[in-house]
Design a protein around this motif. Structure first.
Motif, PDB file in Angstrom:
ATOM      1  N   GLU A 103      -8.343   2.168  -9.590  1.00  0.00           N
ATOM      2  CA  GLU A 103      -8.319   3.489 -10.232  1.00  0.00           C
ATOM      3  C   GLU A 103      -7.628   4.512  -9.338  1.00  0.00           C
ATOM      4  N   LEU A 104      -7.864   4.383  -8.041  1.00  0.00           N
ATOM      5  CA  LEU A 104      -7.242   5.306  -7.089  1.00  0.00           C
ATOM      6  C   LEU A 104      -5.726   5.167  -7.107  1.00  0.00           C
ATOM      7  N   LEU A 105      -5.231   3.928  -7.157  1.00  0.00           N
ATOM      8  CA  LEU A 105      -3.793   3.693  -7.227  1.00  0.00           C
ATOM      9  C   LEU A 105      -3.214   4.293  -8.500  1.00  0.00           C
ATOM     10  N   GLN A 106      -3.889   4.071  -9.637  1.00  0.00           N
ATOM     11  CA  GLN A 106      -3.403   4.594 -10.910  1.00  0.00           C
ATOM     12  C   GLN A 106      -3.396   6.124 -10.900  1.00  0.00           C
ATOM     13  N   GLN A 107      -4.450   6.734 -10.340  1.00  0.00           N
ATOM     14  CA  GLN A 107      -4.542   8.194 -10.305  1.00  0.00           C
ATOM     15  C   GLN A 107      -3.431   8.792  -9.451  1.00  0.00           C
ATOM     16  N   THR A 108      -3.173   8.203  -8.293  1.00  0.00           N
ATOM     17  CA  THR A 108      -2.139   8.733  -7.403  1.00  0.00           C
ATOM     18  C   THR A 108      -0.757   8.558  -8.010  1.00  0.00           C
ATOM     19  N   ALA A 148     -13.498   1.953   5.411  1.00  0.00           N
ATOM     20  CA  ALA A 148     -13.707   0.512   5.484  1.00  0.00           C
ATOM     21  C   ALA A 148     -12.582  -0.229   4.772  1.00  0.00           C
ATOM     22  N   VAL A 149     -12.199   0.278   3.616  1.00  0.00           N
ATOM     23  CA  VAL A 149     -11.057  -0.258   2.877  1.00  0.00           C
ATOM     24  C   VAL A 149     -10.070   0.885   2.698  1.00  0.00           C
ATOM     25  N   ASP A 150      -9.027   0.921   3.511  1.00  0.00           N
ATOM     26  CA  ASP A 150      -8.078   2.032   3.553  1.00  0.00           C
ATOM     27  C   ASP A 150      -7.013   1.856   2.477  1.00  0.00           C
ATOM     28  N   ALA A 151      -6.997   2.775   1.507  1.00  0.00           N
ATOM     29  CA  ALA A 151      -6.027   2.686   0.415  1.00  0.00           C
ATOM     30  C   ALA A 151      -4.594   2.821   0.926  1.00  0.00           C
ATOM     31  N   GLY A 152      -4.382   3.647   1.940  1.00  0.00           N
ATOM     32  CA  GLY A 152      -3.047   3.815   2.491  1.00  0.00           C
ATOM     33  C   GLY A 152      -2.551   2.536   3.152  1.00  0.00           C
ATOM     34  N   ALA A 153      -3.420   1.881   3.943  1.00  0.00           N
ATOM     35  CA  ALA A 153      -3.042   0.624   4.590  1.00  0.00           C
ATOM     36  C   ALA A 153      -2.814  -0.464   3.541  1.00  0.00           C
ATOM     37  N   LEU A 154      -3.643  -0.482   2.498  1.00  0.00           N
ATOM     38  CA  LEU A 154      -3.452  -1.447   1.418  1.00  0.00           C
ATOM     39  C   LEU A 154      -2.100  -1.264   0.754  1.00  0.00           C
ATOM     40  N   PHE A 155      -1.727  -0.004   0.523  1.00  0.00           N
ATOM     41  CA  PHE A 155      -0.434   0.272  -0.108  1.00  0.00           C
ATOM     42  C   PHE A 155       0.716  -0.234   0.761  1.00  0.00           C
ATOM     43  N   ASN A 156       0.644   0.054   2.068  1.00  0.00           N
ATOM     44  CA  ASN A 156       1.720  -0.389   2.967  1.00  0.00           C
ATOM     45  C   ASN A 156       1.838  -1.911   2.983  1.00  0.00           C
ATOM     46  N   ARG A 157       0.705  -2.595   3.000  1.00  0.00           N
ATOM     47  CA  ARG A 157       0.738  -4.053   3.026  1.00  0.00           C
ATOM     48  C   ARG A 157       1.218  -4.600   1.683  1.00  0.00           C
ATOM     49  N   ALA A 158       0.754  -4.007   0.592  1.00  0.00           N
ATOM     50  CA  ALA A 158       1.185  -4.474  -0.730  1.00  0.00           C
ATOM     51  C   ALA A 158       2.673  -4.228  -0.926  1.00  0.00           C
ATOM     52  N   TYR A 159       3.149  -3.064  -0.503  1.00  0.00           N
ATOM     53  CA  TYR A 159       4.568  -2.745  -0.643  1.00  0.00           C
ATOM     54  C   TYR A 159       5.408  -3.660   0.245  1.00  0.00           C
ATOM     55  N   GLY A 160       4.940  -3.896   1.473  1.00  0.00           N
ATOM     56  CA  GLY A 160       5.675  -4.779   2.374  1.00  0.00           C
ATOM     57  C   GLY A 160       5.774  -6.195   1.824  1.00  0.00           C
ATOM     58  N   GLN A 163      -4.590   7.864   0.956  1.00  0.00           N
ATOM     59  CA  GLN A 163      -5.752   8.138   1.803  1.00  0.00           C
ATOM     60  C   GLN A 163      -6.398   9.464   1.417  1.00  0.00           C
ATOM     61  N   PHE A 164      -5.569  10.470   1.165  1.00  0.00           N
ATOM     62  CA  PHE A 164      -6.054  11.800   0.799  1.00  0.00           C
ATOM     63  C   PHE A 164      -6.882  11.730  -0.480  1.00  0.00           C
ATOM     64  N   GLU A 165      -6.353  11.056  -1.497  1.00  0.00           N
ATOM     65  CA  GLU A 165      -7.083  10.919  -2.758  1.00  0.00           C
ATOM     66  C   GLU A 165      -8.378  10.142  -2.555  1.00  0.00           C
TER      67      GLU A 165
END
Length: 497
Positions: A183-188, A68-80, A16-18
């Motif tokens: 790109e955000l996922l790769q950067q983080t 609108a599209v939260d990268a942090g929420a996406l990560f939690n759902r993808a990881y889950g 989310q921060f990134e």
């Protein structure tokens, strides 16, 4: 409904921060400066560190500007989703492996040597590797991260696949936003590699736990509904004494607790349960083996996996607690939070309005909470009283310290350093190198170096610096990639860099 940001950093918070930092690259810098400075000024003094200030900044952004599209929420759902998929795969693989090792046609007893070779020996080898990984993570975290990179790469691939499915759903992000999320996922992942490698370690321990639970569940189910005979057989040895030594060694964790005959077969039981070709399928002491086999799976498969998972969870908490955000990537936000208002006086500004590219325009006041350094040579062109009037000291306890060279600056642990520098002309390399050297010495004390750019001297006071000249100084210093340097200037537009 948006989820509030907790009191500690998490992996989803980092994403989310990134994401918010990337969005800030497209918005007005003046509005950013006012917003970020106000966040910092509202924090109590004990939270004036980058991790705490940035977490408070993130909490405000999530509250005021939901994504609108939260990268942090996406990560939690993808990881889950990835976690549940691997749990099922691990469980059924364990059950299938146990089925193969325990196959019994009613004529020849189950050979415990095959069971040990399929389900226990690999676990022992993996236990050794896990112990090595723990030691490496403690002694050489960076090397460990590289050593575990294949597993981290696999986790990254699985997460990316789940991520793409989530953002591609109807009503989700458009194609350009989907690319931005990738790109955000790769950067983080690149910025926080050890954290994500550690999460990969946790993920694969979950698979190991599921594998062993599947193997144990099938084993116990067979014992409950069928009558299994166990024995041993090997072309390498026919010595019951050697087999007894091996079995006793494997039973070391529970040997004193349960003893021979209960926790593992005794020598007599081993002798009587040997499988001999053409012998009867019903052999004495055939049931003496199954407690030993179950305990081997528990102690060499299940418990080590659980222990390493708990270690990885604690290590992730430790890594998150030690986030410093002191790389150059995070400097821009810290600049905006740390901005200082400087007031030129005695001259009307001769500058005309011009487009400013300075990163932190002044819209509110931030005072100087420590002494400020100035070169003796600078006082040949500026009156000391004018400089003191120009500097926004927090109290009368702060003063102007006169030094002969920037090398005389004495950093103090954790305290900001302020230095007045003549900034109305382009910087020369000698001055830049001296300031960078002072910043490096300050970094060793975990301190920031604030450079206060001084405008052209006049008969009374000094003139403001143009935004263009302030930007020249900022860009020249940025070339040295020293993240703890913060540049401040009062410009004709009332701006700061």
């Amino acid at each position: 409904m948006k989820k509030p940001v907790g009191p500690r950093w998490t992996l989803s918070h980092l994403l989310q921060f990134e994401q918010y930092l990337k969005l800030d690259e497209q918005t007005d810098s003046a509005a950013q400066a006012q917003r970020d400075r106000s966040v910092f000024q509202r924090l109590p003094a004990n939270q004036h560190t980058r991790p705490r200030a940035y977490l408070a900044w993130l909490a405000q952004r999530v509250n005021q500007s939901p994504l609108a599209v939260d990268a942090g929420a996406l990560f939690n759902r993808a990881y889950g989703g990835t976690l549940w998929m691997l749990l099922l795969i691990g469980f059924f693989m364990g059950a299938a492996m146990s089925y193969g090792a325990l196959y019994y046609d009613g004529t020849v007893p189950v050979n415990v040597a095959i069971f040990l070779a399929l389900l226990v020996l690999p676990q022992l080898l993996m236990l050794v590797l896990l112990v090595l990984s723990v030691l490496l993570s403690l002694l050489a975290g960076r090397w460990f991260s590289a050593w575990y990179r294949p597993a981290a790469k696999l986790m990254q691939t699985l997460l990316a696949a789940s991520w793409r499915r989530l953002v591609a759903r109807p009503g989700g992000a458009q194609q350009d936003q989907q690319q931005l999320q990738q790109e955000l996922l790769q950067q983080t992942l690149g910025l926080h590699g050890p954290l994500f490698a550690n999460r990969a370690l946790r993920l694969f321990q979950v698979v190991g736990v599921a594998f062993n639970l599947g193997a144990l569940a099938y084993f116990v189910l067979l014992l409950a509904v069928t009558d299994r005979a166990f024995g041993w057989q090997s072309s390498l040895t026919d010595s019951p004494a050697l087999v007894e030594q091996i079995v006793s060694g494997l039973a070391w964790p529970w040997r004193e607790w349960l003893g021979a005959g209960v926790g593992y077969p005794s020598l007599a039981q081993i002798e009587q349960s040997r499988i001999v070709l053409a012998a009867q399928s019903s052999i004495p002491q055939a049931a003496a083996w199954w407690p030993f086999l179950l305990l081997c799976v528990v102690f060499y498969g299940l418990l080590p996996r659980i222990a390493v998972y708990l270690f990885a969870a604690l290590r992730e908490h430790w890594l998150l607690s030690r986030l410093s955000f002191d790389t150059f990537h995070y400097q821009e936000l810290w600049r905006r939070m740390q901005s200082i208002q400087l007031h030129s006086f005695g001259h009307a500004s001769p500058h005309t309005a011009e487009a400013s590219t300075v990163h932190t325009p002044i819209t509110a006041q931030q005072t100087i909470s420590a002494n400020a350094y100035v070169l003796q040579d600078t006082l040949a062109r500026y009156r000391q009283a004018d400089l003191i009037h120009w500097l926004p000291f927090a109290s009368s306890e702060q003063q102007l310290l006169i030094i002969d060279a920037f090398s005389d600056i004495a950093p103090a642990a954790g305290k900001p350093i302020y230095v007045v520098v003549e900034g109305w002309q382009p910087p020369i390399e000698e001055v830049l190198l001296a300031l960078v050297d002072a910043a490096k010495r300050a970094a060793e004390q975990h301190s920031d170096l604030h450079i206060l750019l001084l405008g052209k001297p006049g008969k009374v006071g000094n003139k403001p610096i143009s935004p263009r000249m302030a930007e020249v100084w900022r860009k020249k210093l940025d070339l040295h990639q020293q993240a703890n340097i913060l540049v401040h200037a009062d410009s004709a537009q009332g701006s700061e860099s």
